[in-house]
Design an enzyme around this catalytic site. Structure first.
Site, PDB file in Angstrom:
ATOM      1  N   LYS A 189       9.871   2.385   9.974  1.00 15.89           N
ATOM      2  CA  LYS A 189      10.547   0.950  10.481  1.00 15.89           C
ATOM      3  C   LYS A 189      10.175  -0.004   9.374  1.00 15.89           C
ATOM      4  O   LYS A 189       9.521  -0.149   8.128  1.00 15.89           O
ATOM      5  CB  LYS A 189       8.837   0.674  11.505  1.00 15.89           C
ATOM      6  CG  LYS A 189       9.059  -1.082  12.096  1.00 15.89           C
ATOM      7  CD  LYS A 189       7.904  -2.026  12.118  1.00 15.89           C
ATOM      8  CE  LYS A 189       7.295  -2.997  11.300  1.00 15.89           C
ATOM      9  NZ  LYS A 189       8.030  -4.046  11.223  1.00 15.89           N
ATOM     10  N   GLU A 265       1.286   1.043  -1.080  1.00 11.14           N
ATOM     11  CA  GLU A 265       1.451   0.354  -2.061  1.00 11.14           C
ATOM     12  C   GLU A 265       1.666  -1.276  -1.729  1.00 11.14           C
ATOM     13  O   GLU A 265       1.820  -1.764  -1.132  1.00 11.14           O
ATOM     14  CB  GLU A 265       2.854   1.211  -2.478  1.00 11.14           C
ATOM     15  CG  GLU A 265       3.562   0.835  -3.361  1.00 11.14           C
ATOM     16  CD  GLU A 265       3.895  -0.398  -3.929  1.00 11.14           C
ATOM     17  OE1 GLU A 265       3.233  -1.421  -4.386  1.00 11.14           O
ATOM     18  OE2 GLU A 265       5.378  -0.327  -4.212  1.00 11.14           O
ATOM     19  N   CYS A 299       5.529  -6.564  -5.876  1.00 12.45           N
ATOM     20  CA  CYS A 299       4.466  -6.599  -5.672  1.00 12.45           C
ATOM     21  C   CYS A 299       4.272  -6.134  -7.533  1.00 12.45           C
ATOM     22  O   CYS A 299       2.656  -6.350  -7.498  1.00 12.45           O
ATOM     23  CB  CYS A 299       4.290  -5.298  -4.728  1.00 12.45           C
ATOM     24  SG  CYS A 299       5.470  -3.932  -5.262  1.00 12.45           S
ATOM     25  N   GLU A 396      -1.672 -13.491  -5.611  1.00 10.97           N
ATOM     26  CA  GLU A 396      -0.277 -12.732  -4.757  1.00 10.97           C
ATOM     27  C   GLU A 396       0.447 -14.563  -4.336  1.00 10.97           C
ATOM     28  O   GLU A 396       0.235 -14.180  -3.574  1.00 10.97           O
ATOM     29  CB  GLU A 396      -0.150 -11.468  -4.705  1.00 10.97           C
ATOM     30  CG  GLU A 396       1.141 -11.177  -5.101  1.00 10.97           C
ATOM     31  CD  GLU A 396       1.314 -10.046  -4.555  1.00 10.97           C
ATOM     32  OE1 GLU A 396       0.669 -10.093  -2.889  1.00 10.97           O
ATOM     33  OE2 GLU A 396       2.112  -8.733  -4.663  1.00 10.97           O
TER      34      GLU A 396
END
Ligand code: ADP
Length: 498
Positions: A189, A265, A299, A396
């Site tokens: 997806k 991840e 990331c 983040e």
């Protein structure tokens, strides 16, 4: 393909045929509920097109197709042929680099030169895992004279793969490559923000010769199709790349359903450390690339910059000048380095972090504002005068925003570098080998770069310590995520009991 594709245009390639359906069993189909959703161009905020949306029922259909393939001829497909299919796919990516990159830029907003780089890395990745397919080996283990034991490395089965919007094609390749090499089948997806390039790539899956049901690609929302994948009772493994918040939900859903295997991840808040003895111009280039590459939507972005006190002032001044030179603008302009953020939601999130930094007392050295009045463009932003407890240093941001702090000693900066719940990546810039090695070995992160940044390669494992993830992408390590070990023990001697 009537109703399941549209003619679109990119400034880079002109007109092309964009599939809009769900790719299941090597065919284009509509979603069972007939739903569609709009895809937005982040550079113009205009609707590009609409694509078909997968709901729970479509996930079910895709899983059935995948299961049928896995239980059918795919089960006995030779490793050599699995490898060939991946190499075919890599070659087709290479041949179609212009269109794949252009669709990526259109949908995601990344600069066309960067998008071409992503396609090149996807080619390398697919070809590399093509090479792995016939090198996954078991072994024989002697326990005693009367027994013959062999250990097989078997595929896990039907793998659900949920990918993010920051590198749509590259994540597609990172996920599909090792899964197929190891003999699995996949239902992948894409992220709802960026479904287009994966659908163009799905056509290449068919052209490469993959049997029906082995690779299925669906567009849909996280809370609907994503949740259906992570809680599905007939998916054997889920592999996810995205935020830590969603990673936790996926793990919970896996635990609450059939205990499917999970690899994650996730996010990061990576330290980028510059010592007094670094080659300063080189370090500035890498620090700049470390945070602003892909508009900070990485990331592993080097979002916490720590600079030793002896060069701090000089570094900050030069880094500021460098950041101001980054070409921000039209993704299709060949000189552009930084395009728009992917969506209004991400734009708003980043701007709210910038406002938070300002109100917490940090200094905006450069940037801090929207660029232009159309498209989700944000100026490259540097904060100084930050404290470790500020949100902009701890959380983040996933945008073109970094903080720069001063440190005195090696021990101090190792502690600062490790002062995060994340552990995805880090970098150290120094000309002293001992310093480089001591810092590299002491930082709790899955990747540490020395005198560079973001130089990922498909041959090198990538993944997180701490809350940055579970399992590894790329390299031989990713194969481990897609195999399970079976022991076969054959009794050769007489019966042991009686
Ligand atoms: P971001 O916050 O940066 O958009 P996400 O982690 O939300 O990143 O999204 C990454 C991927 O996870 C996307 O494909 C998204 O659709 C999917 N996703 C989001 N929420 C869920 C969920 N609850 N379950 C499964 N997948 C999800």
């Amino acid at each position: 393909m009537s109703g399941l594709s549209v003619k679109l245009k990119t400034p880079h390639t002109g007109e092309y045929e964009q599939p809009t359906g769900l790719f299941i069993n090597n065919e284009w189909v509509k979603g069972v509920d007939g739903k569609t959703f709009e895809v937005i161009n982040p550079a113009t905020e205009e609707v590009i097109t609409s694509v078909h949306e997968a709901t729970e029922k479509d996930v079910d259909i895709a899983v059935q197709a995948a299961r049928k393939a896995f239980n059918g001829p795919w089960r006995t497909e030779t490793p050599e042929n699995r490898g060939k299919l991946l190499v075919n796919l890599a070659n087709l990516f290479e041949k179609n680099v212009d269109i794949l990159a252009a669709v990526e830029s259109l949908d995601n907003g990344k600069a066309i030169t960067m998008a071409k780089g992503d396609v090149g890395a996807a080619v390398g990745c697919l070809r590399y895992y093509g090479g792995w397919a016939d090198k996954i080996e078991g072994k024989v283990v002697d326990t005693n004279h009367e027994t013959f034991n062999y250990i097989r490395k078997e595929p896990i089965g039907v793998c659900g793969q949920i990918i993010p919007w920051n590198f749509p094609l590259l994540m597609w390749a990172w996920k599909i490559g090792p899964a197929i090499a190891a003999g699995n089948v996949v239902v992948l997806k894409t992220a709802e923000q960026t479904p287009l390039s994966a659908l163009v790539a799905a056509n290449l899956v068919k052209e490469a010769g993959f049997p029906p049901g082995v690779v299925n690609i669906i567009s849909g929302f996280g809370k609907v199709a994503g949740a259906a994948i992570s809680s599905h009772m007939d998916i054997d493994k889920v592999a996810f790349t995205g935020s830590t918040v969603v990673g936790r939900q996926i793990m919970k859903a896996a635990a609450g359903s059939n205990l499917k295997k999970v690899t994650l991840e996730l996010g990061g808040k990576s330290p980028n450390i510059v010592f007094d003895d670094a080659d300063i111009e080189n370090a500035i280039s890498w620090v700049n690339f470390g945070i602003y590459f892909n508009h900070g939507q990485c990331c592993c972005a080097g979002s916490r910059v720590y600079v030793q006190e002896g060069i701090y002032d000089k570094f900050l001044q030069r880094f500021k000048e460098r950041a101001q030179q980054n070409a921000v603008g039209d993704p299709f302009h060949p000189e552009t380095f930084q395009g728009p953020q992917v969506s209004q939601l991400q734009f708003d999130r980043i701007m709210s972090y910038i406002e938070h930094g300002k109100s917490a007392g940090a200094t905006v050295e450069t940037g801090g504002k929207r660029k232009g009045d159309k498209g989700y463009f944000i100026e490259p932003t540097i904060f100084s005068n930050v404290t470790e407890d500020m949100k902009i240093v701890q959380e983040e941001i996933f945008g073109p925003v970094c903080s720069v702090s001063k440190f005195k000693t090696k021990d101090e900066v190792i502690a600062l570098g490790n002062n995060s719940t994340y552990g995805l990546a880090a970098a150290v810039h120094t000309t002293n080998l001992n310093t480089a090695l001591e810092v590299a070995n002491s930082i709790r992160a899955g990747t540490v770069w020395v005198n560079s940044y973001n130089t990922l390669h498909w041959q090198l494992p990538f993944g997180g310590f701490k809350e940055s993830g579970i399992g590894r992408e790329l390299g031989e390590a990713a194969i481990e995520n897609y195999i399970q070990t079976k022991t076969v023990s054959i009794r050769l001697g007489d019966a042991l009991f009686g």
